[in-house]
Design a protein around this motif. Structure first.
Motif, PDB file in Angstrom:
ATOM      1  N   ARG A  23      30.216  26.158  40.042  1.00 13.11           N
ATOM      2  CA  ARG A  23      29.135  27.132  39.960  1.00 13.11           C
ATOM      3  C   ARG A  23      28.570  27.536  41.322  1.00 13.11           C
ATOM      4  O   ARG A  23      28.328  28.731  41.556  1.00 13.11           O
ATOM      5  N   PRO A  24      28.344  26.598  42.269  1.00 13.64           N
ATOM      6  CA  PRO A  24      27.819  27.026  43.574  1.00 13.64           C
ATOM      7  C   PRO A  24      28.715  28.057  44.255  1.00 13.64           C
ATOM      8  O   PRO A  24      28.219  28.934  44.972  1.00 13.64           O
ATOM      9  N   ARG A  25      30.026  27.948  44.059  1.00  7.19           N
ATOM     10  CA  ARG A  25      30.940  28.923  44.657  1.00  7.19           C
ATOM     11  C   ARG A  25      30.683  30.312  44.079  1.00  7.19           C
ATOM     12  O   ARG A  25      30.630  31.311  44.806  1.00  7.19           O
ATOM     13  N   LEU A  26      30.535  30.390  42.768  1.00 12.08           N
ATOM     14  CA  LEU A  26      30.276  31.677  42.125  1.00 12.08           C
ATOM     15  C   LEU A  26      28.927  32.243  42.553  1.00 12.08           C
ATOM     16  O   LEU A  26      28.794  33.444  42.795  1.00 12.08           O
ATOM     17  N   GLN A  27      27.936  31.379  42.669  1.00  7.43           N
ATOM     18  CA  GLN A  27      26.596  31.816  43.042  1.00  7.43           C
ATOM     19  C   GLN A  27      26.519  32.262  44.495  1.00  7.43           C
ATOM     20  O   GLN A  27      25.623  33.033  44.866  1.00  7.43           O
ATOM     21  N   SER A  28      27.465  31.824  45.329  1.00  7.12           N
ATOM     22  CA  SER A  28      27.438  32.185  46.742  1.00  7.12           C
ATOM     23  C   SER A  28      27.892  33.617  46.991  1.00  7.12           C
ATOM     24  O   SER A  28      27.699  34.153  48.083  1.00  7.12           O
ATOM     25  N   LEU A  29      28.491  34.244  45.991  1.00 10.30           N
ATOM     26  CA  LEU A  29      29.050  35.589  46.151  1.00 10.30           C
ATOM     27  C   LEU A  29      27.994  36.648  45.847  1.00 10.30           C
ATOM     28  O   LEU A  29      26.996  36.387  45.171  1.00 10.30           O
ATOM     29  N   ASP A  30      28.252  37.880  46.305  1.00 11.94           N
ATOM     30  CA  ASP A  30      27.369  38.988  45.934  1.00 11.94           C
ATOM     31  C   ASP A  30      27.446  39.263  44.442  1.00 11.94           C
ATOM     32  O   ASP A  30      26.487  39.747  43.836  1.00 11.94           O
ATOM     33  N   GLY A  31      28.573  38.958  43.836  1.00  9.53           N
ATOM     34  CA  GLY A  31      28.711  39.130  42.403  1.00  9.53           C
ATOM     35  C   GLY A  31      30.131  38.851  41.957  1.00  9.53           C
ATOM     36  O   GLY A  31      31.074  38.953  42.747  1.00  9.53           O
ATOM     37  N   VAL A  32      30.268  38.493  40.696  1.00  7.51           N
ATOM     38  CA  VAL A  32      31.562  38.206  40.084  1.00  7.51           C
ATOM     39  C   VAL A  32      31.887  39.312  39.083  1.00  7.51           C
ATOM     40  O   VAL A  32      31.031  39.702  38.283  1.00  7.51           O
ATOM     41  N   CYS A  33      33.116  39.815  39.158  1.00  7.96           N
ATOM     42  CA  CYS A  33      33.607  40.817  38.213  1.00  7.96           C
ATOM     43  C   CYS A  33      34.757  40.207  37.427  1.00  7.96           C
ATOM     44  O   CYS A  33      35.635  39.562  38.003  1.00  7.96           O
ATOM     45  N   CYS A  34      34.771  40.418  36.113  1.00  6.89           N
ATOM     46  CA  CYS A  34      35.751  39.735  35.281  1.00  6.89           C
ATOM     47  C   CYS A  34      36.231  40.622  34.142  1.00  6.89           C
ATOM     48  O   CYS A  34      35.666  41.673  33.862  1.00  6.89           O
ATOM     49  N   ASN A  35      37.284  40.165  33.495  1.00  4.62           N
ATOM     50  CA  ASN A  35      37.717  40.690  32.208  1.00  4.62           C
ATOM     51  C   ASN A  35      37.201  39.734  31.146  1.00  4.62           C
ATOM     52  O   ASN A  35      37.482  38.535  31.191  1.00  4.62           O
ATOM     53  N   LEU A  36      36.427  40.249  30.192  1.00  6.79           N
ATOM     54  CA  LEU A  36      35.886  39.424  29.111  1.00  6.79           C
ATOM     55  C   LEU A  36      36.747  39.647  27.873  1.00  6.79           C
ATOM     56  O   LEU A  36      36.592  40.649  27.174  1.00  6.79           O
ATOM     57  N   PHE A  72      29.731  42.269  36.382  1.00 10.60           N
ATOM     58  CA  PHE A  72      30.489  43.306  35.685  1.00 10.60           C
ATOM     59  C   PHE A  72      31.537  42.647  34.799  1.00 10.60           C
ATOM     60  O   PHE A  72      32.154  41.653  35.182  1.00 10.60           O
ATOM     61  N   ALA A  73      31.744  43.231  33.617  1.00 17.27           N
ATOM     62  CA  ALA A  73      32.791  42.752  32.716  1.00 17.27           C
ATOM     63  C   ALA A  73      33.572  43.934  32.154  1.00 17.27           C
ATOM     64  O   ALA A  73      32.989  44.856  31.579  1.00 17.27           O
ATOM     65  N   ASN A  74      34.894  43.909  32.343  1.00 12.79           N
ATOM     66  CA  ASN A  74      35.770  44.832  31.641  1.00 12.79           C
ATOM     67  C   ASN A  74      35.850  44.403  30.180  1.00 12.79           C
ATOM     68  O   ASN A  74      36.036  43.222  29.874  1.00 12.79           O
ATOM     69  N   LEU A  75      35.722  45.378  29.279  1.00  9.94           N
ATOM     70  CA  LEU A  75      35.786  45.078  27.842  1.00  9.94           C
ATOM     71  C   LEU A  75      37.018  45.669  27.172  1.00  9.94           C
ATOM     72  O   LEU A  75      37.240  45.420  25.978  1.00  9.94           O
ATOM     73  N   ALA A  76      37.803  46.442  27.895  1.00  8.05           N
ATOM     74  CA  ALA A  76      38.981  47.098  27.296  1.00  8.05           C
ATOM     75  C   ALA A  76      40.157  46.125  27.317  1.00  8.05           C
ATOM     76  O   ALA A  76      40.823  45.964  28.335  1.00  8.05           O
ATOM     77  N   ASN A  77      40.394  45.488  26.186  1.00  9.50           N
ATOM     78  CA  ASN A  77      41.516  44.561  26.076  1.00  9.50           C
ATOM     79  C   ASN A  77      41.859  44.343  24.604  1.00  9.50           C
ATOM     80  O   ASN A  77      41.219  44.929  23.717  1.00  9.50           O
ATOM     81  N   ASN A  78      42.829  43.497  24.350  1.00  9.56           N
ATOM     82  CA  ASN A  78      43.349  43.332  22.999  1.00  9.56           C
ATOM     83  C   ASN A  78      42.600  42.301  22.151  1.00  9.56           C
ATOM     84  O   ASN A  78      43.095  41.860  21.121  1.00  9.56           O
ATOM     85  N   HIS A  79      41.381  41.939  22.583  1.00  9.87           N
ATOM     86  CA  HIS A  79      40.529  41.104  21.736  1.00  9.87           C
ATOM     87  C   HIS A  79      39.132  41.695  21.581  1.00  9.87           C
ATOM     88  O   HIS A  79      38.270  41.072  20.957  1.00  9.87           O
ATOM     89  N   ALA A  80      38.916  42.891  22.124  1.00 10.11           N
ATOM     90  CA  ALA A  80      37.592  43.509  22.089  1.00 10.11           C
ATOM     91  C   ALA A  80      37.116  43.779  20.661  1.00 10.11           C
ATOM     92  O   ALA A  80      35.911  43.796  20.391  1.00 10.11           O
ATOM     93  N   THR A 233      44.989  38.573  37.896  1.00  5.37           N
ATOM     94  CA  THR A 233      44.056  37.591  38.433  1.00  5.37           C
ATOM     95  C   THR A 233      43.942  36.351  37.552  1.00  5.37           C
ATOM     96  O   THR A 233      43.021  35.548  37.727  1.00  5.37           O
ATOM     97  N   GLY A 234      44.873  36.184  36.612  1.00  3.51           N
ATOM     98  CA  GLY A 234      44.910  34.953  35.834  1.00  3.51           C
ATOM     99  C   GLY A 234      43.700  34.789  34.936  1.00  3.51           C
ATOM    100  O   GLY A 234      43.149  35.761  34.430  1.00  3.51           O
ATOM    101  N   ASP A 235      43.291  33.547  34.722  1.00  4.52           N
ATOM    102  CA  ASP A 235      42.168  33.221  33.840  1.00  4.52           C
ATOM    103  C   ASP A 235      41.084  32.490  34.616  1.00  4.52           C
ATOM    104  O   ASP A 235      41.327  31.954  35.701  1.00  4.52           O
ATOM    105  N   LEU A 236      39.901  32.446  34.024  1.00  2.74           N
ATOM    106  CA  LEU A 236      38.791  31.690  34.612  1.00  2.74           C
ATOM    107  C   LEU A 236      38.292  30.632  33.636  1.00  2.74           C
ATOM    108  O   LEU A 236      38.092  29.488  33.995  1.00  2.74           O
ATOM    109  N   VAL A 237      38.069  31.030  32.378  1.00  2.00           N
ATOM    110  CA  VAL A 237      37.707  30.081  31.323  1.00  2.00           C
ATOM    111  C   VAL A 237      38.521  30.438  30.093  1.00  2.00           C
ATOM    112  O   VAL A 237      38.578  31.603  29.691  1.00  2.00           O
ATOM    113  N   ASP A 238      39.166  29.446  29.481  1.00  2.00           N
ATOM    114  CA  ASP A 238      39.838  29.675  28.203  1.00  2.00           C
ATOM    115  C   ASP A 238      40.076  28.341  27.515  1.00  2.00           C
ATOM    116  O   ASP A 238      39.773  27.282  28.057  1.00  2.00           O
ATOM    117  N   ASP A 239      40.609  28.410  26.298  1.00  2.00           N
ATOM    118  CA  ASP A 239      40.954  27.180  25.580  1.00  2.00           C
ATOM    119  C   ASP A 239      42.419  27.235  25.133  1.00  2.00           C
ATOM    120  O   ASP A 239      42.785  26.711  24.084  1.00  2.00           O
TER     121      ASP A 239
END
Length: 314
Positions: A23-36, A72-80, A233-239
């Motif tokens: 978490r400190p790494r993520l918080q150190s950035l100006d912002g995180v952009c992801c695919n949700l 920011f989160a991209n929402l255009a994907n095959n689970h939206a 960019t691979g994954d960040l959190v998944d199961d």
């Protein structure tokens, strides 16, 4: 959101703990952009015919995203639309209420293709989002859906849809113009020639950064003209389960640094995924360094080691 709901949605569990020591790494950035790649809703009527269904309860998932500095989160994907149009619209609403910018879905085509605009540090950013998967979920006048187009730069409909969206983004006069794109097949280590050509076409239209995702494994970085293409960019959190030699439980945070109006570098920070995130250990980091160098070889991209990770100077 699937098995993670039972972990981080449980009473007494801090949603921020999903990021662990990362978490400190993520918080150190100006912002995180992801695919949700899920919906955030309590609506439980499943869209028929899906093999997998991903849904996070907004009560914990939104605070978790906020704790991870997601802007920011991209929402255009095959689970939206796993849980239908209502859940798709819920996702857009709850993220908007949290001041997390989104793009790629909407009540109609105009809304789905609307670029997101927001600021990260000193940069005004505009993002166009779309997917080349699940064309039957494309937004129409009715029902709501995703921004969808074929990843073929010679296709006239694609040139119109994507070109118009890029023009709308340019009209906001951004410092950084990004396309966040859900493209290609799962579990593929290298992009096809068609996708490489499409990424080049996007840069030729004035896009600065292509943020690719879909394969669930990291792919190469390419410098093309004045732009940068992050092919996946691979994954960040998944199961997910681990897919053999692909090592999809190991991934990178892609930190893009901009100085003035020029790209400076991309720093790749390694981490491990296991119902959350933690920094990679020595063995995992070495696997990622070797993997990224191999997958970037077709683009003649060279990396310098930086700690456990890698740096691309641009």
């Amino acid at each position: 959101g699937r098995t993670l709901n039972g972990i981080y949605g449980a009473d007494g569990v801090d949603p921020a703990s999903i990021w662990g020591d990362f978490r400190p790494r993520l918080q150190s950035l100006d912002g995180v952009c992801c695919n949700l790649e899920c919906c955030l809703s309590t609506h439980d009527e499943r869209y028929p015919g899906q093999a997998f269904y991903f849904r996070g309860d907004p009560e914990w998932a939104v605070p978790a995203l906020e704790a991870g500095n997601v802007r920011f989160a991209n929402l255009a994907n095959n689970h939206a639309k796993d849980f239908g149009a209502e859940a798709l619209l819920d996702t857009k609403r709850v993220l908007g209420n949290a001041d997390i910018a989104v793009a790629g879905t909407g009540r109609d085509p105009e809304a789905a293709w609307e670029p997101a605009t927001f600021s990260l540090g000193h940069l005004d950013v505009a993002v166009v989002s779309f997917s080349d998967e699940y064309g039957y979920w494309a937004a129409r006048e009715e029902p709501p859906g995703i921004a969808w187009a074929r990843t073929d730069h010679e296709n006239s409909t694609t040139r119109r849809l994507v070109g118009d969206a890029i023009d709308r983004a340019k009209a906001t006069d951004p410092d950084l113009l990004v396309v966040s794109l859900h493209w290609g097949e799962n579990w593929i280590e290298r992009p096809s020639d068609r996708l490489v050509a499409f990424g080049h076409w996007l840069v030729d239209q004035g896009v600065d950064l292509v943020h690719g995702h879909s394969a669930h494994v990291v792919q190469g970085i390419e410098r093309y003209g004045d732009g940068v293409v992050l092919h996946d960019t691979g994954d960040l959190v998944d199961d997910f389960g681990i897919k053999g030699h692909l090592g999809n439980d190991k991934s990178y945070l892609f930190e893009v640094t901009v100085t003035g109006d020029e790209f400076d570098q991309v720093r790749l920070v390694p981490f491990h995924i296991d119902d959350g995130v933690r920094p990679a250990d020595d063995r995992e980091a070495a696997f990622l360094r070797n993997t990224m160098r191999d997958r970037s070889e077709p683009f003649e991209t060279t990396y310098e080691r930086k700690g456990d990770g890698l740096v691309v100077d641009l």
